[in-house]
Write a protein that holds these residues in place. Sequence first.
Motif, PDB file in Angstrom:
ATOM      1  N   ASN A 370       0.828  -1.203   0.000  1.00  0.00           N
ATOM      2  CA  ASN A 370       0.000   0.000   0.000  1.00  0.00           C
ATOM      3  C   ASN A 370       0.868   1.261   0.000  1.00  0.00           C
ATOM      4  N   GLU A 371       0.865   1.965  -1.098  1.00  0.00           N
ATOM      5  CA  GLU A 371       1.457   3.298  -1.184  1.00  0.00           C
ATOM      6  C   GLU A 371       0.796   4.003  -2.354  1.00  0.00           C
ATOM      7  N   GLU A 372       0.541   5.290  -2.188  1.00  0.00           N
ATOM      8  CA  GLU A 372      -0.276   5.995  -3.170  1.00  0.00           C
ATOM      9  C   GLU A 372       0.547   6.488  -4.351  1.00  0.00           C
ATOM     10  N   ILE A 373       0.540   5.733  -5.434  1.00  0.00           N
ATOM     11  CA  ILE A 373       1.052   6.184  -6.733  1.00  0.00           C
ATOM     12  C   ILE A 373      -0.060   5.905  -7.719  1.00  0.00           C
ATOM     13  N   ILE A 374      -0.638   6.937  -8.269  1.00  0.00           N
ATOM     14  CA  ILE A 374      -1.834   6.799  -9.107  1.00  0.00           C
ATOM     15  C   ILE A 374      -1.435   6.400 -10.525  1.00  0.00           C
ATOM     16  N   GLN A 375      -2.181   5.478 -11.128  1.00  0.00           N
ATOM     17  CA  GLN A 375      -1.981   5.094 -12.526  1.00  0.00           C
ATOM     18  C   GLN A 375      -3.153   5.631 -13.347  1.00  0.00           C
ATOM     19  N   ILE A 376      -2.870   6.425 -14.352  1.00  0.00           N
ATOM     20  CA  ILE A 376      -3.890   7.025 -15.204  1.00  0.00           C
ATOM     21  C   ILE A 376      -3.887   6.334 -16.565  1.00  0.00           C
ATOM     22  N   ALA A 377      -5.063   5.865 -16.980  1.00  0.00           N
ATOM     23  CA  ALA A 377      -5.249   5.205 -18.280  1.00  0.00           C
ATOM     24  C   ALA A 377      -4.270   4.046 -18.458  1.00  0.00           C
ATOM     25  N   ASN A 378      -3.856   3.449 -17.346  1.00  0.00           N
ATOM     26  CA  ASN A 378      -2.904   2.334 -17.392  1.00  0.00           C
ATOM     27  C   ASN A 378      -1.658   2.678 -18.220  1.00  0.00           C
ATOM     28  N   PHE A 380       0.194   6.256 -17.452  1.00  0.00           N
ATOM     29  CA  PHE A 380       0.999   7.252 -16.752  1.00  0.00           C
ATOM     30  C   PHE A 380       0.891   7.047 -15.249  1.00  0.00           C
ATOM     31  N   LEU A 381       2.032   7.255 -14.569  1.00  0.00           N
ATOM     32  CA  LEU A 381       2.069   7.188 -13.115  1.00  0.00           C
ATOM     33  C   LEU A 381       2.192   8.609 -12.569  1.00  0.00           C
ATOM     34  N   ILE A 382       1.393   8.905 -11.549  1.00  0.00           N
ATOM     35  CA  ILE A 382       1.410  10.245 -10.964  1.00  0.00           C
ATOM     36  C   ILE A 382       1.706  10.116  -9.487  1.00  0.00           C
ATOM     37  N   THR A 383       2.687  10.901  -9.022  1.00  0.00           N
ATOM     38  CA  THR A 383       3.056  10.898  -7.613  1.00  0.00           C
ATOM     39  C   THR A 383       3.544  12.276  -7.224  1.00  0.00           C
ATOM     40  N   GLU A 384       3.715  12.496  -5.926  1.00  0.00           N
ATOM     41  CA  GLU A 384       4.193  13.785  -5.447  1.00  0.00           C
ATOM     42  C   GLU A 384       5.716  13.816  -5.472  1.00  0.00           C
ATOM     43  N   SER A 385       6.263  14.955  -5.876  1.00  0.00           N
ATOM     44  CA  SER A 385       7.718  15.155  -5.835  1.00  0.00           C
ATOM     45  C   SER A 385       8.032  16.270  -4.852  1.00  0.00           C
ATOM     46  N   ASN A 386       9.285  16.539  -4.650  1.00  0.00           N
ATOM     47  CA  ASN A 386       9.676  17.605  -3.727  1.00  0.00           C
ATOM     48  C   ASN A 386       9.201  18.973  -4.190  1.00  0.00           C
ATOM     49  N   ASN A 387       9.027  19.116  -5.501  1.00  0.00           N
ATOM     50  CA  ASN A 387       8.683  20.421  -6.063  1.00  0.00           C
ATOM     51  C   ASN A 387       7.248  20.522  -6.564  1.00  0.00           C
ATOM     52  N   GLY A 388       6.508  19.415  -6.534  1.00  0.00           N
ATOM     53  CA  GLY A 388       5.149  19.476  -7.037  1.00  0.00           C
ATOM     54  C   GLY A 388       4.611  18.117  -7.420  1.00  0.00           C
ATOM     55  N   LEU A 389       4.223  17.994  -8.696  1.00  0.00           N
ATOM     56  CA  LEU A 389       3.585  16.779  -9.196  1.00  0.00           C
ATOM     57  C   LEU A 389       4.472  16.137 -10.257  1.00  0.00           C
ATOM     58  N   LEU A 390       4.713  14.832 -10.146  1.00  0.00           N
ATOM     59  CA  LEU A 390       5.560  14.117 -11.100  1.00  0.00           C
ATOM     60  C   LEU A 390       4.715  13.146 -11.915  1.00  0.00           C
ATOM     61  N   ILE A 391       4.815  13.255 -13.249  1.00  0.00           N
ATOM     62  CA  ILE A 391       4.080  12.372 -14.168  1.00  0.00           C
ATOM     63  C   ILE A 391       5.097  11.548 -14.934  1.00  0.00           C
ATOM     64  N   VAL A 392       4.965  10.220 -14.879  1.00  0.00           N
ATOM     65  CA  VAL A 392       5.941   9.307 -15.494  1.00  0.00           C
ATOM     66  C   VAL A 392       5.258   8.431 -16.529  1.00  0.00           C
ATOM     67  N   ASP A 393       5.866   8.317 -17.704  1.00  0.00           N
ATOM     68  CA  ASP A 393       5.406   7.391 -18.741  1.00  0.00           C
ATOM     69  C   ASP A 393       5.956   6.009 -18.382  1.00  0.00           C
ATOM     70  N   GLN A 394       5.073   5.079 -18.022  1.00  0.00           N
ATOM     71  CA  GLN A 394       5.538   3.793 -17.494  1.00  0.00           C
ATOM     72  C   GLN A 394       6.323   2.990 -18.522  1.00  0.00           C
ATOM     73  N   HIS A 395       5.934   3.029 -19.794  1.00  0.00           N
ATOM     74  CA  HIS A 395       6.652   2.282 -20.828  1.00  0.00           C
ATOM     75  C   HIS A 395       8.049   2.872 -21.028  1.00  0.00           C
ATOM     76  N   ALA A 396       8.144   4.208 -21.134  1.00  0.00           N
ATOM     77  CA  ALA A 396       9.438   4.865 -21.356  1.00  0.00           C
ATOM     78  C   ALA A 396      10.374   4.622 -20.165  1.00  0.00           C
ATOM     79  N   ALA A 397       9.812   4.641 -18.940  1.00  0.00           N
ATOM     80  CA  ALA A 397      10.625   4.414 -17.753  1.00  0.00           C
ATOM     81  C   ALA A 397      11.193   3.005 -17.726  1.00  0.00           C
ATOM     82  N   HIS A 398      10.329   2.009 -17.968  1.00  0.00           N
ATOM     83  CA  HIS A 398      10.788   0.621 -17.964  1.00  0.00           C
ATOM     84  C   HIS A 398      11.786   0.377 -19.099  1.00  0.00           C
ATOM     85  N   GLU A 399      11.541   1.013 -20.224  1.00  0.00           N
ATOM     86  CA  GLU A 399      12.436   0.886 -21.384  1.00  0.00           C
ATOM     87  C   GLU A 399      13.838   1.400 -21.038  1.00  0.00           C
TER      88      GLU A 399
END
Length: 560
Positions: A370-378, A380-399
């Motif tokens: 259990n930890e809050e990292i939101i997945q949008i449209a299966n 993009f991953l959205i989480t909080e960063s030190n400076n605001g909001l971080l949006i990550v492309d899950q395919h590009a990250a794993h790649e």
Amino acid sequence: MPKIKELPVKVVQKTSAGEVVERPASVVKELIENSIDAGATIIKIEIEDSGLKKIAVSDNGEGMDTEDVLLSFLPHTTSKIFSEEDLAFVKSLGFRGEALASISAVSELTIKSRLVSEDFGTRIIVSFGKNEKNSTLGMDIGTQVVVKNLYKNVPARRKFLKSNRTETKHIFSIVIKYALSYLDIGFVLFKDGEEFFNLIPGQSAEERIKVLLGGEIYESLIRLNDEQEMIKLEGFILKPQISAETKSNQYLFVNKRSVSHNLVSNAIKEAYGSFLEPRSFPGFILNITIPFDMVDVNVHPRKEEVNFWNDKYIYDYVFNSVKNLLNSEDLTYKTDINRLSLDKKPSLFLFQHLKESVQYWDVRNVGNENEEIIQIANTFLITESNNGLLIVDQHAAHERIIYEQFLESFNNSESKRVQYVLDKPKYIDFSILELEALKEHYSTIEKLGFNLEEFGRNQYKVNTIPELFIGQSISEVIKEIISNLQENKKAVETKKVKKTLSYLACRCAIKAGEYLTIEQRKNLLDKLALTKTEYTCPHGRPVKVEVSLKSLNKIFKRIK
């Protein structure tokens, strides 16, 4: 007592020499320019021990009389210009009167010269700035300058020079530039007593390019000849497939003076447009003929840069000339049947080898937490960063994660040294500079699994290759490995290898639209943070985007 003092003459001479005589190649450049300005039709260059032991440049130019010889090595003495107004109309290659004075300050210098109207010549010997001996002698019309024991009195300078092969390569590069620009002059080059090349006066540009730059560049030449008002652009551009990751195939001349100019280089690159990959540079051998009063050559200590009177005009002119030529040419990639592997597909052998041998990290093999990292449209991953909001492309990250894992495995793999014997030997033509680089790194290339035999003056025969390069263009691979070694990069990380690794990483990575559990999302972001380049995928797309807290506040009009 004042702190500021006038420097002794000897100190001034040595510091001034540092600007002009940066390395042995700088000496060769200045002496060749003097020979060209003297109207020579034959210039002979001899070097020993990469120019440190000896540099000799002889010509059949107009020569000097005794009085001029005795003045020639003194600071700021020149026959090229005589007033401030002359600087606005410089036609000669040399004009400052610094070269021989700077060279004589850090070497043992001998000048021999005979004027066309004189029966005898004059010889002067200058040892580290001091005139040691003057005499007359019998000799042919022209001038010979011999420089020995360069930097012997400045040992600190020698420490900063590169290897002998690298310094020799710089000398070759200088000679090649003048040989490409002055077709009416013959150039003879000797290295350690052995004749390296002998170019006769009056050769065509194509003939010289073939000898100096190699058959591959020769076969890809596109002639350019465009004249507009008071300016003329002539020479050659290279077909897009001969592009390189550096500007090594770019030769620019302004009124036959070899220069580098980012504006012109950028104009040509822009003209190629989508014909090139984004990080590639086009090749060219071009001369811009322009009125002397419309270009300033007195802007660089070694006269390697110029300023144009109107940069925008030059940029537009060069851009349009190259663009129009490319649009009118058939740029079809012509190759023989044995080189059809030069397509955009990855190496199948390398793909299969890495696929079977590397246990890459799979985000799917992780449980739940259990930890809050939101997945949008299966996707993009959205989480909080030190400076605001971080949006990550899950395919590009794993790649990115898998790509770096494959790359590390490939570089550490002993299997790349397993040799494959070619059914038929491959024959590769090298340019003179490529040949010097090959000799410098031959042992490294041999350790990788390549077996090369000298086969003619500028040609090598390849009998075996590393198994992982099966199905690739051997010429392209070897030349790129040499280029990588020259730039201190990983030898085997060629474009083809990187393309294969990125393709394989893309195939193995999770896809957009694939659901991830909370724990899988967390692990993906943790692994991404450990990569060397977490900002883009191997294809250059962004991996993550941060929306600052300030931007969020502005969006919701909490601040102005």
